[in-house]
Scaffold this motif. Structure first.
Motif, PDB file in Angstrom:
ATOM      1  N   LEU A   1       0.805  -1.211   0.000  1.00 10.17           N
ATOM      2  CA  LEU A   1       0.000   0.000   0.000  1.00 10.17           C
ATOM      3  C   LEU A   1       0.847   1.273   0.000  1.00 10.17           C
ATOM      4  O   LEU A   1       0.308   2.377  -0.063  1.00 10.17           O
ATOM      5  N   ALA A   2       2.180   1.124   0.053  1.00  9.96           N
ATOM      6  CA  ALA A   2       3.072   2.286   0.006  1.00  9.96           C
ATOM      7  C   ALA A   2       3.519   2.604  -1.419  1.00  9.96           C
ATOM      8  O   ALA A   2       4.133   3.641  -1.656  1.00  9.96           O
ATOM      9  N   VAL A   3       3.227   1.711  -2.362  1.00 14.90           N
ATOM     10  CA  VAL A   3       3.564   1.965  -3.762  1.00 14.90           C
ATOM     11  C   VAL A   3       2.614   3.031  -4.295  1.00 14.90           C
ATOM     12  O   VAL A   3       1.397   2.844  -4.292  1.00 14.90           O
ATOM     13  N   LYS A   4       3.154   4.145  -4.767  1.00 16.14           N
ATOM     14  CA  LYS A   4       2.322   5.274  -5.157  1.00 16.14           C
ATOM     15  C   LYS A   4       1.670   5.063  -6.523  1.00 16.14           C
ATOM     16  O   LYS A   4       2.275   4.525  -7.441  1.00 16.14           O
ATOM     17  N   ASN A   5       0.427   5.509  -6.618  1.00 15.10           N
ATOM     18  CA  ASN A   5      -0.320   5.529  -7.887  1.00 15.10           C
ATOM     19  C   ASN A   5      -0.278   4.195  -8.644  1.00 15.10           C
ATOM     20  O   ASN A   5       0.147   4.149  -9.808  1.00 15.10           O
ATOM     21  N   PRO A   6      -0.715   3.102  -8.022  1.00 15.92           N
ATOM     22  CA  PRO A   6      -0.729   1.826  -8.751  1.00 15.92           C
ATOM     23  C   PRO A   6      -1.773   1.850  -9.859  1.00 15.92           C
ATOM     24  O   PRO A   6      -2.762   2.579  -9.788  1.00 15.92           O
ATOM     25  N   ASP A   7      -1.554   1.040 -10.881  1.00 17.09           N
ATOM     26  CA  ASP A   7      -2.531   0.923 -11.960  1.00 17.09           C
ATOM     27  C   ASP A   7      -3.697   0.030 -11.566  1.00 17.09           C
ATOM     28  O   ASP A   7      -4.802   0.177 -12.091  1.00 17.09           O
ATOM     29  N   CYS A   8      -3.427  -0.907 -10.676  1.00 17.83           N
ATOM     30  CA  CYS A   8      -4.472  -1.802 -10.172  1.00 17.83           C
ATOM     31  C   CYS A   8      -3.922  -2.509  -8.941  1.00 17.83           C
ATOM     32  O   CYS A   8      -2.701  -2.674  -8.794  1.00 17.83           O
ATOM     33  N   LEU A   9      -4.813  -2.922  -8.049  1.00 16.11           N
ATOM     34  CA  LEU A   9      -4.374  -3.671  -6.876  1.00 16.11           C
ATOM     35  C   LEU A   9      -5.495  -4.589  -6.399  1.00 16.11           C
ATOM     36  O   LEU A   9      -6.670  -4.375  -6.699  1.00 16.11           O
ATOM     37  N   GLY A  10      -5.107  -5.636  -5.675  1.00 21.98           N
ATOM     38  CA  GLY A  10      -6.090  -6.579  -5.163  1.00 21.98           C
ATOM     39  C   GLY A  10      -5.546  -7.994  -5.108  1.00 21.98           C
ATOM     40  O   GLY A  10      -4.358  -8.236  -5.367  1.00 21.98           O
ATOM     41  N   LEU A  11      -6.421  -8.931  -4.789  1.00 19.52           N
ATOM     42  CA  LEU A  11      -6.031 -10.333  -4.668  1.00 19.52           C
ATOM     43  C   LEU A  11      -6.071 -11.033  -6.022  1.00 19.52           C
ATOM     44  O   LEU A  11      -7.002 -10.842  -6.814  1.00 19.52           O
ATOM     45  N   LEU A  12      -5.048 -11.836  -6.275  1.00 16.66           N
ATOM     46  CA  LEU A  12      -5.002 -12.681  -7.463  1.00 16.66           C
ATOM     47  C   LEU A  12      -4.430 -14.037  -7.062  1.00 16.66           C
ATOM     48  O   LEU A  12      -3.573 -14.127  -6.173  1.00 16.66           O
ATOM     49  N   HIS A  13      -4.896 -15.085  -7.737  1.00 16.91           N
ATOM     50  CA  HIS A  13      -4.291 -16.403  -7.608  1.00 16.91           C
ATOM     51  C   HIS A  13      -3.415 -16.642  -8.836  1.00 16.91           C
ATOM     52  O   HIS A  13      -3.808 -16.318  -9.959  1.00 16.91           O
ATOM     53  N   LYS A  14      -2.230 -17.180  -8.603  1.00 19.50           N
ATOM     54  CA  LYS A  14      -1.309 -17.462  -9.695  1.00 19.50           C
ATOM     55  C   LYS A  14      -1.037 -18.957  -9.761  1.00 19.50           C
ATOM     56  O   LYS A  14      -0.793 -19.609  -8.745  1.00 19.50           O
TER      57      LYS A  14
ATOM     58  N   PHE B   1       9.702 -17.713 -23.966  1.00 14.38           N
ATOM     59  CA  PHE B   1       9.449 -17.117 -22.671  1.00 14.38           C
ATOM     60  C   PHE B   1       8.276 -17.806 -21.985  1.00 14.38           C
ATOM     61  O   PHE B   1       7.558 -18.597 -22.587  1.00 14.38           O
ATOM     62  N   ARG B   2       8.059 -17.454 -20.732  1.00 14.96           N
ATOM     63  CA  ARG B   2       7.096 -18.150 -19.896  1.00 14.96           C
ATOM     64  C   ARG B   2       5.692 -17.546 -20.018  1.00 14.96           C
ATOM     65  O   ARG B   2       5.523 -16.337 -20.064  1.00 14.96           O
ATOM     66  N   THR B   3       4.691 -18.427 -20.072  1.00 15.90           N
ATOM     67  CA  THR B   3       3.284 -18.023 -20.028  1.00 15.90           C
ATOM     68  C   THR B   3       2.803 -18.096 -18.587  1.00 15.90           C
ATOM     69  O   THR B   3       3.120 -19.052 -17.871  1.00 15.90           O
ATOM     70  N   PHE B   4       2.046 -17.098 -18.161  1.00 12.57           N
ATOM     71  CA  PHE B   4       1.535 -17.062 -16.794  1.00 12.57           C
ATOM     72  C   PHE B   4       0.010 -17.093 -16.799  1.00 12.57           C
ATOM     73  O   PHE B   4      -0.637 -16.575 -17.726  1.00 12.57           O
TER      74      PHE B   4
END
Length: 413
Positions: free
Chosen positions: A290-303, A366-369
């Protein structure tokens, strides 16, 4: 920072697509798609790093040795080889922010050019550099003519060559420095008698401008120092770490010899320097989410962790084309992340899940995510944001094409 995912592929930063190509960061000035307006209020992209360049006025019709293009901000589109601007460290793509202390970000570039022409003989520019143009490449450490002792060929002795010691610790040498067409004609005329005498019609001018060096000497680990064994003044030698050959050079003065020895001595020591964007990412990754300024998006994700065939939950921060992965919202730093330059994003099905986010790389090497939010609507929100964040980056060849197709109005300084 540039480490692969090892035992746990969620740890470390995957940077392969970023380092595989050259990228230009365009920032929030590019269409930001579905990112909320409140997250794109910056007037200046975080990529700009300011520095001061002082250019001593040269001679000729264009004494400063660079060209600027009509744009906002004003952009340097050309820097003359061996000119005053290049010697001062000005680079193509630099943004001109101030001329002799006067802000020029909101005035026509013709007025900025007049400020430079009417100013003192030392032009002071405040310029900005894009984070994608690093690592803040310094100008060549040393360049100029030296005589090199030959050890083979029909004519033995000392030959004059143009040497360029670059920031990557390599010493290149050419027959000539970069020359103009007029100089080419003069050199051809001066060698006409020689060519006729030897009965040949072939002729080749190998200069720095052709970027084809006669040879290159890797300076890292080399031994350099003055030499008196040949009975000739201003001679110094270089013994590369690999190989048995010792190179002997002769300067025109003791001062010139000291200049070269100082530069070559520095080049013998390995220099490691991160790309500026890696520095920016490293700084952000050491912050709580939450200290990263001006994020483009935030929230929970499963990887998807393919090594364990399972989905791992992360609290994620998306910023300027990088997805930071945290163990949770209260984490003190990121566990890892993905550099998204060049990736394609789409909604896809995977196994029992009907809706996931697929990050497809530009090449199969390269790797697919695979990522998954809590529901389909959240997936769509992330897809829109990721696409917009990736668009902040442009391949260098496309950026150069944009420059070529841009407004033709330019001013030569």
């Amino acid at each position: 920072m540039d480490i692969a995912f090892q035992e746990n592929e969620d740890r470390g930063f995957y940077t392969e697509t970023f380092h595989s190509s050259a990228w230009i960061f365009q920032g929030d000035n590019v269409g930001s798609g579905g990112i909320r307006t409140s997250l794109t209020t910056r007037t200046c992209a975080v990529s700009i790093r300011e520095r001061t360049v002082k250019i001593s006025k040269g001679t000729g019709e264009y004494p400063w040795g660079f060209r600027i293009q009509f744009s906002k901000p004003i952009v340097v589109t050309e820097v003359d080889t061996n000119g005053a601007a290049e010697e001062a460290g000005l680079m193509v793509g630099d943004y001109v922010l101030a001329v002799n202390g006067i802000d020029v970000t909101s005035i026509p570039h013709s007025e900025a050019a007049d400020l430079a022409r009417q100013g003192p003989d030392v032009l002071t520019l405040t310029v900005g550099s894009d984070i994608a143009r690093g690592p803040n490449t310094p100008r060549p450490a040393c360049r100029g003519y030296l005589h090199k002792r030959t050890q083979s060929g029909l004519i033995k002795g000392w030959r004059k060559r143009w040497f360029v010691l670059t920031h990557d610790c390599c010493l290149y040498y050419y027959r000539h420095k970069r020359v103009s067409m007029i100089q080419v004609i003069k050199i051809k005329q001066s060698t006409k008698t020689f060519l006729c005498a030897f009965g040949t019609t072939s002729w080749s001018l190998q200069d720095e401008g052709k970027r084809q060096a006669l040879s290159a000497i890797k300076m890292e680990g080399a031994e350099v120092g003055p030499d008196t064994s040949l009975g000739k003044p201003f001679v110094f030698k270089c013994h590369p770490q690999s190989g048995f050959r010792v190179y002997f050079f002769c300067a025109t003065s003791n001062q010139e010899m000291k200049r070269w020895l100082e530069a070559m001595e520095k080049a013998t020591h390995t220099i490691t320097q991160n790309h500026v964007w890696v520095d920016v990412t490293k700084h952000n990754s050491n912050l709580p989410p939450l200290a990263v300024k001006n994020p483009d998006c935030l929230g929970l994700l499963h990887k998807m962790d393919k090594s364990k065939d399972s989905w791992v939950q992360h609290y994620c921060i998306l910023k300027d084309g990088c997805l930071y992965l945290y163990s949770g919202i209260r984490a003190t730093h990121a566990q890892g992340g993905i550099y998204l330059q060049g990736y394609m994003v789409r909604e896809q099905s995977y196994g029992a899940k009907n809706s996931i986010i697929e990050l497809k790389p530009p090449s199969d090497e390269f790797r697919t995510f695979y990522l998954c939010a809590e529901n389909a609507n959240e997936n769509k929100r992330w897809i829109i944001a990721i696409k917009a964040s990736i668009k902040k980056w442009l391949p260098l060849h496309q950026a150069l094409q944009h420059y070529m197709n841009g407004p033709p109005e330019e001013t030569r300084m």
